[in-house]
Design a protein around this motif. Structure first.
Motif, PDB file in Angstrom:
ATOM      1  N   SER A   1       0.902  -1.175   0.121  1.00 29.42           N
ATOM      2  CA  SER A   1       0.141   0.183   0.058  1.00 29.42           C
ATOM      3  C   SER A   1       0.734   1.112  -0.322  1.00 29.42           C
ATOM      4  N   GLY A   2       1.917   1.055   0.700  1.00 26.75           N
ATOM      5  CA  GLY A   2       2.801   2.591   0.628  1.00 26.75           C
ATOM      6  C   GLY A   2       3.326   2.729  -0.864  1.00 26.75           C
ATOM      7  N   PHE A   3       3.359   1.849  -1.532  1.00 34.19           N
ATOM      8  CA  PHE A   3       3.698   2.229  -3.025  1.00 34.19           C
ATOM      9  C   PHE A   3       2.652   3.056  -3.676  1.00 34.19           C
ATOM     10  N   MET A   4       1.440   3.268  -3.164  1.00 36.13           N
ATOM     11  CA  MET A   4       0.439   4.156  -3.567  1.00 36.13           C
ATOM     12  C   MET A   4       0.991   5.544  -3.453  1.00 36.13           C
ATOM     13  N   ASN A   5       1.737   5.905  -2.055  1.00 36.15           N
ATOM     14  CA  ASN A   5       2.142   7.044  -1.962  1.00 36.15           C
ATOM     15  C   ASN A   5       3.389   7.531  -2.669  1.00 36.15           C
ATOM     16  N   ILE A   6       4.277   6.541  -2.865  1.00 38.74           N
ATOM     17  CA  ILE A   6       5.425   6.870  -4.010  1.00 38.74           C
ATOM     18  C   ILE A   6       4.640   7.205  -5.276  1.00 38.74           C
ATOM     19  N   VAL A   7       3.753   6.776  -5.711  1.00 39.26           N
ATOM     20  CA  VAL A   7       3.227   7.463  -6.923  1.00 39.26           C
ATOM     21  C   VAL A   7       2.771   8.674  -6.891  1.00 39.26           C
ATOM     22  N   LYS A   8       1.926   8.894  -5.755  1.00 40.93           N
ATOM     23  CA  LYS A   8       1.455  10.288  -5.532  1.00 40.93           C
ATOM     24  C   LYS A   8       2.683  11.374  -5.540  1.00 40.93           C
ATOM     25  N   TYR A   9       3.782  10.837  -5.202  1.00 39.25           N
ATOM     26  CA  TYR A   9       4.856  11.902  -5.131  1.00 39.25           C
ATOM     27  C   TYR A   9       5.437  12.200  -6.540  1.00 39.25           C
ATOM     28  N   TYR A  10       5.426  11.136  -7.493  1.00 37.58           N
ATOM     29  CA  TYR A  10       5.945  11.330  -8.715  1.00 37.58           C
ATOM     30  C   TYR A  10       4.964  11.772  -9.444  1.00 37.58           C
ATOM     31  N   VAL A  11       3.728  11.815  -9.199  1.00 38.33           N
ATOM     32  CA  VAL A  11       2.677  12.648 -10.003  1.00 38.33           C
ATOM     33  C   VAL A  11       2.735  14.238  -9.644  1.00 38.33           C
ATOM     34  N   LYS A  12       2.886  14.406  -8.412  1.00 38.56           N
ATOM     35  CA  LYS A  12       3.026  15.630  -7.875  1.00 38.56           C
ATOM     36  C   LYS A  12       4.295  16.302  -8.552  1.00 38.56           C
ATOM     37  N   LYS A  13       5.454  15.459  -8.776  1.00 35.95           N
ATOM     38  CA  LYS A  13       6.692  16.111  -9.204  1.00 35.95           C
ATOM     39  C   LYS A  13       6.596  16.181 -10.745  1.00 35.95           C
ATOM     40  N   GLU A  14       5.198  15.565 -11.347  1.00 33.08           N
ATOM     41  CA  GLU A  14       5.197  15.492 -12.836  1.00 33.08           C
ATOM     42  C   GLU A  14       6.084  14.722 -13.582  1.00 33.08           C
ATOM     43  N   VAL A  15       6.520  13.579 -12.722  1.00 29.85           N
ATOM     44  CA  VAL A  15       7.315  12.661 -13.463  1.00 29.85           C
ATOM     45  C   VAL A  15       6.688  11.735 -14.160  1.00 29.85           C
ATOM     46  N   LEU A  16       5.269  11.303 -13.451  1.00 29.62           N
ATOM     47  CA  LEU A  16       4.090  10.621 -13.899  1.00 29.62           C
ATOM     48  C   LEU A  16       3.165  11.630 -14.325  1.00 29.62           C
ATOM     49  N   ILE A  17       2.423  11.013 -15.219  1.00 26.81           N
ATOM     50  CA  ILE A  17       1.299  11.857 -15.995  1.00 26.81           C
ATOM     51  C   ILE A  17       0.152  11.154 -15.618  1.00 26.81           C
ATOM     52  N   THR A  18      -1.108  11.770 -15.349  1.00 33.28           N
ATOM     53  CA  THR A  18      -2.173  11.313 -14.819  1.00 33.28           C
ATOM     54  C   THR A  18      -3.198  11.468 -16.010  1.00 33.28           C
TER      55      THR A  18
END
Length: 278
Positions: free
Chosen positions: A153-170
């Motif tokens: 479940s903690g991986f979901m917060n890692i994804v949130k971090y990279y979305v916030k940093k615009e490394v990942l696109i939603t």
């Protein structure tokens, strides 16, 4: 509305570790993998997830093997399956080697294992923040859709971090990996918990390892997700009976239809996932 009735079947054909002696049907060579990919597509798989093996049967990130396999699949001009390549197919590979095949092969999708953990009893599954940033930016640059592998479940917060940093696109696409030693156990309760953490407009898929593949598949359908099957995750079709990749896809397609939905075609999968056809 029509796409809401479609379920994507991903066939994970080989994996990095499971030896052929456990199931002779595991494809290891580029020729075997490409043949299985084609037959799984004919059986209803919209996506094939690819790992490569070396001459000793061990996982490898050899970009030439990826290239040969993908070329063999694409030689079947009637086959429009979505190709999804791993970025974590060899624990001996450097971070650079784990990404080298992406610009060389240009798959439409690739795995993004969203964190590190102790993969019991083998060792550390290493996905350091520096690697994930580089990987995410490389996929973004190349237009490759990340499949976010969620082992806990903690991986979901890692994804949130990279979305916030615009490394990942939603919107992002999540793959819930349940039953790995050191990760979340494969239970319907855990699957439901992860689903409750999904952001709006996300797409998701799930699978359980080994004997938990069927409970998680049924629960995934009930919760509105997509399905992954294949010899990477489970070598038995039923108790004491070995399976094949095609059999797993055929069963998934049948279960989806009995549930009142339809297996997505590759082009429908592209629409659902927001992928531009390569």
């Amino acid at each position: 509305m029509e796409l809401e009735n479609k379920v994507i079947i991903t066939a994970a054909l080989t994996g990095a570790m499971t030896p052929k002696k456990l199931n002779p049907a595991i494809p290891l060579t580029p020729e075997e993998i490409a043949e299985d990919a084609y037959n799984c597509w004919k059986a209803g798989a919209a996506v094939v997830h690819l790992h490569m093996r070396d001459e000793e049967g061990l996982g490898t990130m050899d970009k030439e093997k990826f290239k040969k396999t993908v070329d063999l699949i694409k030689q079947r001009t009637d086959c429009d399956v979505v190709i999804n390549c791993t970025t974590s197919g060899d624990n001996r590979a450097s971070y650079e080697e784990r990404m080298a095949h992406l610009p060389y092969v240009m798959p439409e999708m690739a795995s993004f294992d969203a964190g590190s953990f102790n993969w019991m009893p083998f060792g550390i599954f290493d996905n350091a923040p520096q690697f994930l940033k580089s990987l995410g930016l490389k996929m973004k640059e190349l237009g490759i859709k990340p499949e976010l592998e969620i082992f806990d479940s903690g991986f979901m917060n890692i994804v949130k971090y990279y979305v916030k940093k615009e490394v990942l696109i939603t919107p992002c696409h999540y793959q819930f990996v349940l039953g790995v030693g050191g990760g979340m156990e494969a239970s319907v309760k855990n699957l439901h918990f992860l689903c409750d953490m999904l952001p709006e407009n996300a797409t998701w898929s799930a699978f359980g390892l080994g004997k938990q593949h069927l409970p998680i598949m049924y629960a995934t359908l009930a919760l509105g997700g997509h399905i992954r099957v294949g010899l990477e995750d489970n070598v038995y079709y039923s108790k004491d009976r070995l399976g094949t990749n095609v059999e797993f896809v055929e069963r998934a397609a049948r279960v989806i239809k009995e549930f009142g939905k339809e297996p997505a075609t590759p082009d429908e999968a592209r629409q659902i996932l927001g992928i531009k056809k390569n």
